[in-house]
Design an enzyme around this catalytic site. Structure first.
Site, PDB file in Angstrom:
ATOM      1  N   GLN A  48      41.532  42.015  35.670  1.00  0.00           N
ATOM      2  CA  GLN A  48      40.666  43.113  35.215  1.00  0.00           C
ATOM      3  C   GLN A  48      39.399  42.615  34.534  1.00  0.00           C
ATOM      4  OE1 GLN A  48      44.172  45.225  33.304  1.00  0.00           O
ATOM      5  NE2 GLN A  48      42.913  46.954  33.914  1.00  0.00           N
ATOM      6  N   CYS A  90      44.824  53.845  34.016  1.00  0.00           N
ATOM      7  CA  CYS A  90      44.445  52.430  34.017  1.00  0.00           C
ATOM      8  C   CYS A  90      42.988  52.289  33.572  1.00  0.00           C
ATOM      9  CB  CYS A  90      44.624  51.882  35.429  1.00  0.00           C
ATOM     10  SG  CYS A  90      44.101  50.180  35.634  1.00  0.00           S
ATOM     11  N   LEU A  91      42.698  51.253  32.792  1.00  0.00           N
ATOM     12  CA  LEU A  91      41.322  50.999  32.340  1.00  0.00           C
ATOM     13  C   LEU A  91      40.400  50.714  33.523  1.00  0.00           C
ATOM     14  CD1 LEU A  91      42.048  48.648  29.288  1.00  0.00           C
ATOM     15  CD2 LEU A  91      41.402  51.057  29.197  1.00  0.00           C
ATOM     16  N   HIS A 132      53.070  47.658  35.488  1.00  0.00           N
ATOM     17  CA  HIS A 132      51.675  47.974  35.818  1.00  0.00           C
ATOM     18  C   HIS A 132      50.811  46.706  35.767  1.00  0.00           C
ATOM     19  CE1 HIS A 132      48.077  50.831  35.383  1.00  0.00           C
ATOM     20  NE2 HIS A 132      47.569  49.653  35.069  1.00  0.00           N
ATOM     21  N   HIS A 136      48.922  44.392  38.749  1.00  0.00           N
ATOM     22  CA  HIS A 136      47.522  43.933  38.738  1.00  0.00           C
ATOM     23  C   HIS A 136      47.431  42.473  39.204  1.00  0.00           C
ATOM     24  CE1 HIS A 136      44.915  47.026  37.143  1.00  0.00           C
ATOM     25  NE2 HIS A 136      45.657  47.234  36.083  1.00  0.00           N
TER      26      HIS A 136
HETATM   27 ZN   LIG Z   1      45.700  48.858  34.833  1.00  0.00          ZN
END
Ligand SMILES: [Zn+2]
Length: 171
Positions: A48, A90-91, A132, A136
């Site tokens: 991310q 989710c961000l 989660h 990712h």
């Molecule tokens: Zn996420």
């Protein structure tokens, strides 16, 4: 650090295992924790922030006792039990949440910031958060786990939002 958002290609790529926990990795971990807290997230995976390394951080404690970040390097789910459906966001997925099916209980194995083995048994919010974040690291987003129809609708909405943001920038 800037948090990448869907449809950035890095979010679809698989992270590589960390071979050596050196200064660079420790700095990355610190920056990831900072980024997670400033975004008010409960978990963050290295993809991310644009680093394809198998690292996740989380803090699901909702006490006022102050931050309590946990780092897992090279996490792997070694045991699962039960199924549960709950809403997730989710961000990296702007303005969207949806029900996602996850395992109810899991056991995750990895190493901590000092290279010591960790075994974490999780259920509830932590189990969901870990699944989660591990997704990712495998290049999977929670929107990959919802129906094609819901995903298509969201992608259309997102395209419109991005177009609007772009034309605002041009003016
Ligand atoms: Zn996420």
């Amino acid at each position: 650090m800037r948090i990448l958002t869907h449809p950035d290609a890095i979010l679809k790529a698989k992270a590589e295992p960390v071979q050596n926990i050196d200064e660079e990795i420790r700095n990355l971990v610190d920056n990831m924790c900072e980024t997670m807290y400033s975004a008010m997230g409960i978990g963050l995976a290295a993809n991310q922030v644009g680093e394809l390394k198998k690292i996740l951080v989380y803090d699901v404690t909702q006490t006022k006792a102050g931050p309590n970040p946990v780092v897992i390097i090279n996490p792997e789910i070694v045991l699962t039990d039960g199924d549960v459906v709950q809403e997730e966001a989710c961000l990296s997925v702007i303005d969207f949440s949806a029900d996602v099916a996850r395992k109810e209980k899991i056991k995750v194995r990895g190493v901590d910031k000092d290279g010591n083995p960790v075994d974490i048994e999780a259920e509830g919010l932590l189990a969901r958060c870990l699944q989660h974040e591990i997704d990712h690291l495998n290049g999977v987003l929670f929107i990959d786990r919802i129906s094609t129809l819901k995903r298509t609708l969201y992608n259309k909405k997102l395209k419109k939002m991005m177009k609007r943001a772009d034309s605002a920038k041009d003016k």
